[in-house]
Enzyme design. Structure first.
Site, PDB file in Angstrom:
ATOM      1  N   LYS A   1      30.085   0.766  14.599  1.00 27.57           N
ATOM      2  CA  LYS A   1      29.679  -0.637  14.601  1.00 27.57           C
ATOM      3  C   LYS A   1      30.026  -1.265  15.944  1.00 27.57           C
ATOM      4  O   LYS A   1      31.118  -1.019  16.480  1.00 27.57           O
ATOM      5  CB  LYS A   1      30.388  -1.364  13.454  1.00 27.57           C
TER       6      LYS A   1
ATOM      7  N   SER B   1      31.781  -7.165   4.448  1.00 25.54           N
ATOM      8  CA  SER B   1      30.851  -6.632   5.452  1.00 25.54           C
ATOM      9  C   SER B   1      30.688  -5.120   5.476  1.00 25.54           C
ATOM     10  O   SER B   1      29.792  -4.607   6.158  1.00 25.54           O
ATOM     11  CB  SER B   1      31.258  -7.107   6.847  1.00 25.54           C
TER      12      SER B   1
ATOM     13  N   SER C   1      27.978  -7.797   7.299  1.00 21.36           N
ATOM     14  CA  SER C   1      27.555  -7.705   8.673  1.00 21.36           C
ATOM     15  C   SER C   1      27.373  -6.280   9.207  1.00 21.36           C
ATOM     16  O   SER C   1      26.712  -6.104  10.224  1.00 21.36           O
ATOM     17  CB  SER C   1      28.571  -8.437   9.561  1.00 21.36           C
TER      18      SER C   1
END
Lengths: 493, 499
Positions: free
Chosen positions: B90, B189, B165
């Protein structure tokens, strides 16, 4: 109506730890800009603070020396504001749960004891340094600004007093005492010019006899004790005049111009901050266990009062000498190593140290070579404890006269040479040879029959005249004690 | 040319490499059946084929990935434990020398000078890094639509969001563009996108995994964790993530051993359905799938009961005060002074700050900075931040009491399946509610995992299992048994298409 000032001080002390408060970068003054930085003190994304344990030990030493109580738990907060010298956009500080609270420091001034309460002692970190281009050197009107992050994250301890101070003189004496204490604690070099000791003062006036507090103003960043005293004096005059004219004091920060001596208010906008404090989630609470605090107590360096007592008891120094010596860690440390390394009389050593040696250091700005902390780049005096001790002994034993001594000592400081060498080179050894002295005495008696008459008629103080004559003839090298004895014998003979 | 398949030498069976789990691939690589280069190549090809549509990656480091894989293949002996596993990271995690944007214009050209501890630990264990995945800007969002570089799409239905997210990481795993991925979870997330994409997502207990190098959103909530194809892979990766990091004061030494998973059913495991997190406001399709899954868990021996978190209705508002409050300070460092974006043509420092932050931050980031700044302001602190902290304490107590009655708690991971792009962007509050099941867990710092519970109208539904602090071994074992009991066994059409 008579008014009295009410003063409280906030002091920031940069700690002389090896590394910064929340990262491993070295703590040092100056150097090539931005060479002691890392992701943490540059506030790169994702970097996290880690507490410096040494700084916490220093913080604890300071707190205990100020007789504060240390709660078991204290926490860090974020103090938020934008400024280029604050890379994270917040300063890690302590807020409503500081490390230590409720202490005191006693100050002696003109033989009166003043107690100044300590409200709190807490840990925080220093900012980077902005260097503004352009003529003013201030951010307003500058054409560009440079930032040196070497100072960013240096451990900073804030000490806040209670509003217990009622004169600029006591304020100055308090700071002197505090500075000396900090130097004894080995926690900071306390150099005001380099900013390792900084002071803000809050001041208000109230009618004598009142116990309430008036509206205060703040004098910020005073860079010497002398300026602080002057600034406070000016502000007292300004506030008193306003109050006597029936005007109101406005709560604001005021600026003291050291060159003109004027006080001027800063625009209120510059300090109308809402710091939005909240607990720092990147750090765990700081737990000071009883064991930790006891450990710090056990390793506390000897403080000035205790040392003065020891000098009086073990070295038989007069109280005055003991107090003056210990009022400077540097002088006291030097004194101590002289008495350890030589057999000179402590009292004589202390007299020379407080007198001529201190005078020399004050005039040259040099520091003695001791283990006390010095700012980088200070000039170190070349006088060694051994040389100093032997010098004092030579004076005490009459090998060097006092007058010659005053000439020899500065030379020793400058060159690092021993008294012996200097005395020999300059031919300053005291004349204690009886026959040589007798020759000079005979000459003086023969050349001044009038004075001889006076002496013999009972005016004994005339002997001073003869001593002076002999001294003159020997360029001050005659042993005065011996000259006296011989003169008495000859004049009455 | 390496495509997504190869034949294994020992039985000449054709294998779709994109279907392999990390654990399976490790075994095949160890036996020499496949090389890391082949495996890595298969994912890079899949990225070539589909990532223009999915947009899971902000930055594919194909060349260095091939080099890393070749180096692993060349080292005959002493292979590290995770050698050769192609991993997506990420873009919230700093990677030295590799652009790290946090999906923000603010960091468009930011090259970190250090690597996040968790990424370094994975690298030390031999992973191959495929690139950096898309996300909501600064991890603020539930759909990956807040990325400054465009949204990621759900591999199950390209008209739908992957959640957020960590939408890029979840979509990359679901699309067969990596074998597994690293995500971060502040309010859900990892778990919510894992649920939307039909994969497994684990948020470890707060403090288990170092946050050093994780670009902070809300420091007291953020936690890094695995997004994987199954529970076994999450179990494998977790062992390399946990542990005290001297650079993160809030990290701890993981207090217990993480033993191997065992093949066993759920006999004797007491699971409490959180009654406040089912029913009203939840899609019927989600509830139906969830109920079926629960029935399968019961059939596998689990004792199912009803648990309650009485204060859970305050969790969302408390979170949306505390997290933005922390964010408002965490994002203050993006000021244009030292790195990242700096607005040109400004006069004076204040205008430079304002303009840089006006251009650099997206709407949602600005919204949260303003929310947080307001909540901390003088005169409002007690009413907002102070109250929210109290709610946080109540949530901790609620969980302690519910987890006193049950071994673990369960709920759907999200109240809906993946929604359409643009469906909720106009209404932040509706978007925030997407994390209603996951946020309470972050308030209490507990570990939780989302595993696929089944499909509803062709879209994955997640089952969330919440454990006590630092009980990953039992949480993962339960999730593993539950996974077996549910037997989901489905992959997205993008992987299926390569069979």
């Amino acid at each position: 109506m008579e008014f009295e000032p009410v003063i409280g001080l906030e002091i920031h002390v940069e700690l002389s730890t090896k590394s910064k408060m929340f990262c491993g970068c070295r703590v040092e003054f100056g150097g090539e800009p931005n060479t002691r930085t890392c992701p943490v003190c540059l506030a790169h994304p994702g970097a996290l603070p880690v507490m410096n344990q040494q700084a916490i030990r220093y913080l604890a030493r300071i707190s205990l020396s100020l007789e504060c109580s240390v709660p078991e738990k204290s926490i860090f907060h974020r103090k938020n504001y934008f400024y280029p010298d604050l890379p994270k956009g917040y300063q890690i500080s302590q807020y409503d749960q500081p490390f230590a609270v409720d202490g005191q420091l006693h100050v002696m001034l003109d033989e009166k004891d003043y107690r100044v309460g300590i409200e709190r002692v807490h840990q925080e970190e220093d900012t980077a340094k902005n260097i503004h281009g352009g003529e003013s050197g201030r951010i307003a009107g500058s054409t560009y600004s440079l930032i040196d992050f070497n100072r960013s994250g240096t451990p900073l301890v804030e000490i806040v007093t209670r509003p217990d101070i009622h004169s600029p003189q006591v304020a100055r004496a308090f700071l002197n005492k505090l500075k000396n204490t900090l130097q004894y604690l080995d926690v900071s070099d306390c150099n005001m010019e380099e900013g390792s000791l900084r002071c803000d003062a809050n001041i208000s006036m109230r009618p004598v006899g009142d116990t309430g507090l008036g509206v205060k103003t703040e004098l910020k960043n005073m860079n010497s004790f002398k300026h602080l005293e002057k600034g406070l004096t000016q502000e007292i005059i300004r506030q008193t005049e306003l109050l006597k004219n029936g005007e109101k004091i406005v709560q604001q920060t005021v600026h003291f111009d050291v060159t003109t001596g004027d006080i001027s208010p800063l625009r209120s906008k510059e300090f109308a901050h809402d710091y939005r404090y909240f607990p720092e989630p990147d750090l765990v609470p700081l737990i000071a266990t009883a064991k930790f605090v006891d450990g710090i107590r056990a390793e506390m360096p000897e403080l000035p009062e205790a040392r003065a007592q020891r000098y009086m008891k073990d070295l038989e120094l007069p109280e005055y000498n003991a107090e003056v010596l210990t009022a400077s860690r540097e002088l006291a440390d030097f004194f101590e190593s002289v008495t350890e390394k030589t057999s000179a009389s402590p009292k004589s050593v202390s007299n020379w140290a407080m007198g001529d040696l201190s005078g020399y250091l004050n005039s040259t700005g040099e520091h003695l070579a001791t283990k006390s902390v010095f700012p980088e780049g200070s000039n170190i005096c070349k006088l060694s404890p051994e040389n100093f001790g032997n010098f004092v002994k030579m004076v005490d034993e009459g090998i060097i006269g006092v007058t010659s001594g005053k000439e020899v000592l500065p030379e020793m400081c400058k060159t690092g040479k021993s008294a012996n060498k200097i005395v020999k080179a300059k031919g300053l050894t005291q004349i204690s040879d009886q026959s040589e002295l007798e020759a000079h005495i005979d000459e003086a008696i023969a050349g001044n029959p009038g004075q001889v008459e006076q002496y013999r008629a009972g005016k004994e103080q005339v002997i001073g005249f003869f001593v002076g004559q002999v001294m003159k003839a020997t360029r001050g090298q005659a042993n005065p004690k011996l000259v006296n004895e011989l003169l008495k014998k000859k004049l009455s003979g | 040319m390496v495509l997504s398949g190869c034949r294994l030498s020992w039985n000449r069976e054709y294998v779709n490499l994109l279907r392999l789990t990390a654990t399976e691939a490790l075994e095949l690589m160890k036996r020499g059946e496949i090389s890391s280069s082949e495996f890595t190549g298969a994912f890079l090809s899949q990225i070539d084929r589909h990532d223009d549509d999915v947009f899971a990656f902000l930055n594919v480091t194909g060349e260095s990935a091939r080099e890393e894989a070749a180096a692993i293949d060349a080292s005959a002996s002493g292979r590290p434990a995770l050698a050769g596993l192609p991993t997506a990271i990420k873009d919230v995690l700093c990677t030295r020398g590799v652009t790290t944007t946090c999906a923000s214009k603010m960091l468009e050209n930011y090259n970190p000078i250090y690597t996040a501890t968790c990424v370094q630990r994975m690298k030390d264990a031999g992973i191959v890094t495929l690139g950096k995945t898309n996300m909501d800007e600064f991890a603020m969002g539930s759909s990956t639509e807040n990325s400054a570089y465009g949204p990621t799409r759900n591999p199950w239905d390209l008209e739908r969001v992957p959640g957020g997210s960590s939408g890029g990481s979840a979509a990359a795993v679901a699309a067969g563009e990596c074998v597994w991925a690293l995500g971060s979870d502040t309010g859900g997330s990892i778990r919510q996108p894992a649920a939307f994409c039909g994969v497994v997502g684990l948020k470890p207990t707060y403090g288990s995994v170092s946050r050093y190098g994780l670009i902070a959103f809300a420091s007291s909530f953020d936690q890094v964790g695995p997004i994987t194809k199954n529970v076994r892979d999450a179990h494998l990766m977790l062992q390399f993530l946990v542990g005290k990091d001297p650079l993160d004061s809030t990290s701890v030494e993981y207090p217990v051993e993480i033993p191997p998973l065992e093949d066993r059913d759920l006999s004797g495991v007491r699971l409490g359905i959180v009654k406040e997190l089912v029913g009203e406001g939840f899609d019927s399709g989600v509830m139906e799938t969830f109920s079926k899954a629960v029935a399968m868990l019961e059939a596998a021996g689990a004792e199912i009961g009803e648990a309650s978190l009485p204060h859970v209705e305050y969790a969302l508002p408390a979170y949306y005060i505390l997290a933005p409050a922390e964010a408002s300070a965490n994002l203050a460092r993006f000021d244009g002074v030292r790195y990242g974006l700096r607005a040109g043509d400004t006069s004076g420092i204040t205008e430079m700050y304002e303009e840089t932050r006006r251009i650099g931050f997206g709407d949602e980031v600005k919204r949260r900075i303003m929310l947080g700044t307001h909540a901390l302001s003088s005169g409002y602190y007690d009413a907002y931040y102070g109250q929210a902290q109290k709610v946080r304490t109540l949530m901790v107590q609620d969980f302690a009491s519910a987890l006193g009655q049950f071994d673990m708690l369960i709920s759907p991971t999200a109240p809906t399946t993946a929604f359409r792009l643009g469906e909720k962007t106009g209404d932040p509050l509706t978007m925030y509610k997407s994390d209603i099941c996951t946020i309470p867990v972050n308030l209490a710092g507990l570990p939780a995992i989302s595993i696929p519970a089944g499909l509803s109208e062709g879209l994955p539904v997640g089952l969330q299992i919440i454990g006590k602090a630092f009980t990953a071994p039992t949480l993962l074992q339960t999730a593993y048994s539950a996974e077996t009991a549910i037997g989901f066994g489905r992959v997205s059409p993008l992987i299926e298409g390569q069979d």
